[in-house]
Structure formats: C-alpha cells, structure tokens
Design a protein around this motif. Structure first.
Motif: not given
Length: 196
Positions: A20-22, A32-41, A52-54, A103-112
């Motif tokens: 999950x990424x929120x 934005x609260x979805x599965x952390x998936x990205x489709x890449x060509x 991205x996402x679901x 964004x100017x500021x990104x607060x990134x918090x690993x939850x696990x």
C-alpha cells in the motif's frame, strides 16, 4: 494564477507499506491511497510509465511489465527506477490542477520493515528517490503516524535531522555532492545495463 503554481509549494505526506502507498496533500486534503504498482513499457532508451496503482495491475502485456517497487523480503525499496516512475505519477495525479506537480516538501514515512530504525543507507536511498521524482526537499520521518492536521513541518524537520533535510535549500559539503553524483551514475548505469 495561484492554481497554476499550486504544486510548487505543496507538502505531501507519503506513507509506505509493501502492499500500500498513501500520499496526502497536506494543503488540499487530496489523497492517493492504492496498491504501489506501476506498469512500465520498456523502451530502447528509457522506460515509460503506462499506469499506476490499481489500474497498473490490468495493464500487463508482452511489452509492459507490472512492478511493485517496494516488494522485497528484507527492504522496503527494491526497484529504484520503478519507484521513481510511480512517485512521479502520484505527484502528477495529486497536482493535476497545477502547472507544477512536484512538491516542495515530501515527508516520507516507511510504515514497515523498519524494526530497529532505518539505516543511513536506507534513509539516503529514500531521500534520493524523493529528489529524483521531483521533490525539492525530502524528510524521511521515523516516528508516530501523522495526519494532515498533526503534521508540523518544523517538527518533522527537527525529528528527521540531521540526515533527512536534503533539499536544494540546505547547504551541503562537496563530498556529499560527489556521493550523490556517484549514486545517480550507478543507478543510470544499472538502468542502461538492464535494457540490454
């Protein structure tokens, strides 16, 4: 005119789990609260984000790979380039009303996968990820879960110091810039070699 430059001073709060990424825009409350998936060509020169996402889960084909960049048994960051593409897509989605989506500021918090605290290498990798996705300042936060109403950037900055404040406004020594340059060169080389 203010709506056109909305993203230029935005603060985003990114919470990260393996499945999950929120991401919350602190000012607008958009989430934005979805599965952390990205489709890449995969291309000859560079990879292109398809979804991205679901939506990414249904985009798989012979030339499109669906990646969870945060799925690894030991670490939360497994695939740097895919994670960068995912964050860029999320920034664009949340900043859709503005001309600048990063964004100017990104607060990134690993939850696990953070038992015992993050290592300096993990913190540096998350900072590099946020910066390469377009954020101007990245704070890797390790503390109690925050909300849109309890996130105080000054407190986050203090709690994340001294390692986490790495945006363009903070002074850096030459050796730090050299290590960052080496880091990006290695990432670029790995990306190029993966395409062959």
């Amino acid at each position: 005119m203010r709506n056109l430059i909305k993203g230029s001073d935005a603060t985003l709060y990114l919470q990260l789990w393996e499945k999950r990424i929120r991401v919350t825009d602190i000012d607008s409350g958009r989430i934005f609260d979805e599965v952390p998936l990205v489709a890449v060509r995969k291309g000859k020169r560079r990879s292109k984000r398809v979804a991205i996402g679901s939506r990414a889960s249904s985009a798989s084909s012979s030339d499109v790979e669906v990646i969870n960049p945060f799925s690894h048994p030991r670490s939360l960051l497994a695939h740097f380039k895919a994670a960068e593409l995912l964050l860029e897509g999320i920034f664009e989605k949340l900043g859709a009303e503005g001309l600048f989506s990063a964004p100017s500021n990104l607060v990134l918090q690993p939850m696990e996968k953070n038992q015992g605290g993050l290592t300096e290498v993990e913190i540096s990798a998350f900072q590099a990820l946020g910066l390469s996705a377009g954020a101007r300042r990245v704070y890797v936060y390790q503390g109690p879960e925050l909300t849109r109403h309890t996130l105080d950037l000054a407190n986050v900055r203090d709690a994340s110091a001294p390692v986490a404040a790495t945006g363009i406004d903070e002074p850096r020594g030459w050796t730090q810039w050299i290590w960052i340059a080496i880091w990006f060169i290695l990432i670029a080389a790995m990306t190029i070699f993966q395409q062959f």
